[in-house]
Write a protein that holds these residues in place. Structure first.
Motif, PDB file in Angstrom:
ATOM      1  N   LYS B  13       0.844  -1.195   0.000  1.00  9.84           N
ATOM      2  CA  LYS B  13       0.000   0.000   0.000  1.00  9.84           C
ATOM      3  C   LYS B  13       0.885   1.253   0.000  1.00  9.84           C
ATOM      4  O   LYS B  13       2.054   1.203   0.368  1.00  9.84           O
ATOM      5  N   ARG B  14       0.276   2.339  -0.391  1.00 12.55           N
ATOM      6  CA  ARG B  14       0.991   3.621  -0.395  1.00 12.55           C
ATOM      7  C   ARG B  14       0.720   4.389   0.890  1.00 12.55           C
ATOM      8  O   ARG B  14      -0.340   4.231   1.516  1.00 12.55           O
ATOM      9  N   THR B  15       1.652   5.218   1.257  1.00 11.46           N
ATOM     10  CA  THR B  15       1.493   6.086   2.430  1.00 11.46           C
ATOM     11  C   THR B  15       0.203   6.888   2.312  1.00 11.46           C
ATOM     12  O   THR B  15      -0.092   7.452   1.256  1.00 11.46           O
ATOM     13  N   GLY B  16      -0.560   6.901   3.413  1.00 13.57           N
ATOM     14  CA  GLY B  16      -1.808   7.654   3.440  1.00 13.57           C
ATOM     15  C   GLY B  16      -3.035   6.854   3.061  1.00 13.57           C
ATOM     16  O   GLY B  16      -4.166   7.301   3.311  1.00 13.57           O
ATOM     17  N   GLU B  17      -2.852   5.688   2.492  1.00 17.91           N
ATOM     18  CA  GLU B  17      -4.001   4.857   2.122  1.00 17.91           C
ATOM     19  C   GLU B  17      -4.656   4.263   3.361  1.00 17.91           C
ATOM     20  O   GLU B  17      -3.992   4.026   4.387  1.00 17.91           O
ATOM     21  N   LYS B  18      -5.940   3.986   3.246  1.00 10.71           N
ATOM     22  CA  LYS B  18      -6.655   3.271   4.304  1.00 10.71           C
ATOM     23  C   LYS B  18      -6.529   1.776   4.000  1.00 10.71           C
ATOM     24  O   LYS B  18      -6.772   1.346   2.869  1.00 10.71           O
ATOM     25  N   VAL B  19      -6.155   1.005   5.018  1.00 10.58           N
ATOM     26  CA  VAL B  19      -5.885  -0.417   4.811  1.00 10.58           C
ATOM     27  C   VAL B  19      -6.773  -1.246   5.737  1.00 10.58           C
ATOM     28  O   VAL B  19      -6.909  -0.928   6.929  1.00 10.58           O
ATOM     29  N   PHE B  20      -7.366  -2.286   5.176  1.00 12.40           N
ATOM     30  CA  PHE B  20      -8.193  -3.209   5.954  1.00 12.40           C
ATOM     31  C   PHE B  20      -7.537  -4.581   5.940  1.00 12.40           C
ATOM     32  O   PHE B  20      -7.266  -5.136   4.880  1.00 12.40           O
ATOM     33  N   LEU B  21      -7.315  -5.129   7.119  1.00 10.63           N
ATOM     34  CA  LEU B  21      -6.858  -6.506   7.234  1.00 10.63           C
ATOM     35  C   LEU B  21      -7.958  -7.284   7.934  1.00 10.63           C
ATOM     36  O   LEU B  21      -8.412  -6.885   9.014  1.00 10.63           O
ATOM     37  N   GLU B  22      -8.368  -8.388   7.309  1.00 14.13           N
ATOM     38  CA  GLU B  22      -9.475  -9.143   7.885  1.00 14.13           C
ATOM     39  C   GLU B  22      -9.016 -10.506   8.386  1.00 14.13           C
ATOM     40  O   GLU B  22      -8.140 -11.141   7.810  1.00 14.13           O
ATOM     41  N   CYS B  23      -9.665 -10.952   9.435  1.00 11.65           N
ATOM     42  CA  CYS B  23      -9.346 -12.227  10.062  1.00 11.65           C
ATOM     43  C   CYS B  23     -10.661 -12.950  10.362  1.00 11.65           C
ATOM     44  O   CYS B  23     -11.593 -12.346  10.910  1.00 11.65           O
ATOM     45  N   VAL B  24     -10.701 -14.233  10.024  1.00 15.69           N
ATOM     46  CA  VAL B  24     -11.900 -15.036  10.285  1.00 15.69           C
ATOM     47  C   VAL B  24     -11.485 -16.323  10.978  1.00 15.69           C
ATOM     48  O   VAL B  24     -10.533 -16.983  10.559  1.00 15.69           O
ATOM     49  N   GLN B  25     -12.219 -16.681  12.041  1.00 15.67           N
ATOM     50  CA  GLN B  25     -11.974 -17.964  12.728  1.00 15.67           C
ATOM     51  C   GLN B  25     -13.263 -18.775  12.734  1.00 15.67           C
ATOM     52  O   GLN B  25     -14.355 -18.216  12.779  1.00 15.67           O
ATOM     53  N   ASP B  26     -13.090 -20.100  12.716  1.00 16.84           N
ATOM     54  CA  ASP B  26     -14.257 -20.968  12.540  1.00 16.84           C
ATOM     55  C   ASP B  26     -14.584 -21.790  13.777  1.00 16.84           C
ATOM     56  O   ASP B  26     -15.284 -22.801  13.687  1.00 16.84           O
ATOM     57  N   MET B  27     -14.056 -21.408  14.956  1.00 16.15           N
ATOM     58  CA  MET B  27     -14.265 -22.226  16.146  1.00 16.15           C
ATOM     59  C   MET B  27     -15.150 -21.551  17.188  1.00 16.15           C
ATOM     60  O   MET B  27     -15.150 -21.938  18.344  1.00 16.15           O
ATOM     61  N   ASP B  28     -15.849 -20.508  16.804  1.00 17.77           N
ATOM     62  CA  ASP B  28     -16.757 -19.852  17.736  1.00 17.77           C
ATOM     63  C   ASP B  28     -16.022 -19.311  18.973  1.00 17.77           C
ATOM     64  O   ASP B  28     -16.585 -19.265  20.077  1.00 17.77           O
ATOM     65  N   HIS B  29     -14.774 -18.903  18.787  1.00 18.21           N
ATOM     66  CA  HIS B  29     -13.995 -18.363  19.901  1.00 18.21           C
ATOM     67  C   HIS B  29     -14.455 -16.959  20.255  1.00 18.21           C
ATOM     68  O   HIS B  29     -14.764 -16.147  19.382  1.00 18.21           O
ATOM     69  N   GLU B  30     -14.453 -16.683  21.568  1.00 13.14           N
ATOM     70  CA  GLU B  30     -14.869 -15.365  22.007  1.00 13.14           C
ATOM     71  C   GLU B  30     -13.767 -14.315  21.791  1.00 13.14           C
ATOM     72  O   GLU B  30     -14.042 -13.159  21.524  1.00 13.14           O
TER      73      GLU B  30
END
Lengths: 112, 113
Positions: B13-30
Motif C-alpha cells: 500500500k501507499r502512504t496515506g491509504e486506508k488499509v483493511f486486514l481481515e481475520c476469520v476464525q471458525d471455532m466460535d472463539h470469544e
C-alpha cells in the motif's frame, strides 16, 4: 516489568544433532508457559503448554521443561531434522491466562 | 482443527491509504487478537476483542483501529498507512476452554511505500 527473554537469538546445528533453547521470564502472576514454532512466512503453531504444576511436557521430539522457582524454561529438540528450521517463541501468560508476553524468539537453522 | 484465516498473505500500500486486514476464525472463539511482528521484537499486541462489538487496546494501538461486528470476524484498520507500519500482522483467536492456546492465522506481510 513483565518480560520474556530467549537465548540464543539464533542457532545453527547439523541435522541429527540435539539442541536446547532457553527462556527466562519475569512475569507475575504466572499462569502458563507455551512454546510455539513459527515457520518462515507462517503464523506460530503451539508445541507445548505448561501450567505452574507441570515441569516437563513432550511433543514428539520436542521436550519442554519448566522451573517455576527460577522462572526458567527450556525447549529440547532431539535428533533434529531439516524441517525443524524455524523460529521458536516462548510465551508466558499471566492474569488468569488471558494476558500474554511473547519472547523475541530463537531462530534455528538445521543444516544437512 | 481450529482454522484462522487472513484476507491477504502479502499487501503493498501507499502512504496515506486506508488499509483493511481481515481475520476469520471458525471455532466460535470469544477472544480474538491482532499482533504485529517485527525482527528482534517478537509479537506485540495491537488490539484484542473479547466479544462482538467489544475491543480493548493492546500495547501499541496508535495508528490502528479495529472492528468486530460478528463473532467470527475481527478486522484491523490502518486509517492512514505510514511506512513505519510495514510489518507482519498476525491474527489469533482464543477460546475459554482453559487450554490458553492462541491459534494464529498465516499472517499478512504489509509493505507501505
Amino acid at each position: 516489568k513483565n518480560q520474556v527473554e530467549q537465548s540464543p537469538q539464533s542457532l545453527i546445528i547439523l541435522e541429527g544433532k540435539n539442541c536446547t533453547l532457553q527462556c527466562n521470564y519475569t512475569v507475575s502472576p504466572f499462569s502458563n508457559l507455551r512454546w510455539y514454532k513459527q515457520d518462515t512466512g507462517r503464523g506460530p503453531v503451539s508445541l507445548t503448554i505448561m501450567t505452574f504444576s507441570e515441569n516437563t511436557k513432550s511433543n514428539g521430539r520436542y521436550t519442554a521443561t519448566l522451573d517455576a522457582d527460577t522462572k526458567q524454561s527450556s525447549l529440547h529438540i532431539t535428533a533434529s531434522q531439516l524441517s525443524d528450521s524455524a523460529s521458536y517463541i516462548c510465551v508466558v501468560s499471566h492474569t488468569g491466562g488471558f494476558k500474554t508476553i511473547f519472547g523475541a524468539g530463537t531462530r534455528l537453522f538445521v543444516k544437512a | 482443527d481450529v482454522k484462522v484465516t487472513q484476507s491477504s498473505r502479502y499487501l503493498v500500500k501507499r502512504t496515506g491509504e486506508k488499509v483493511f486486514l481481515e481475520c476469520v476464525q471458525d471455532m466460535d472463539h470469544e477472544n480474538m487478537f491482532w499482533y504485529r511482528q517485527d525482527p528482534g521484537l517478537g509479537l506485540r499486541l495491537i488490539y484484542f476483542s473479547y466479544d462482538v462489538k467489544m475491543k480493548e487496546k493492546g500495547d501499541i494501538p496508535e495508528g490502528y483501529s479495529v472492528s468486530r461486528e460478528k463473532k467470527e470476524r475481527f478486522s484491523l484498520i490502518l486509517e492512514s498507512a505510514s511506512t513505519n507500519q510495514t510489518s507482519m500482522y498476525l491474527c489469533a483467536s482464543l477460546g475459554t476452554g482453559g487450554t490458553y492456546e492462541q491459534y494464529f492465522g498465516p499472517g499478512t506481510r504489509l509493505t507501505v511505500t
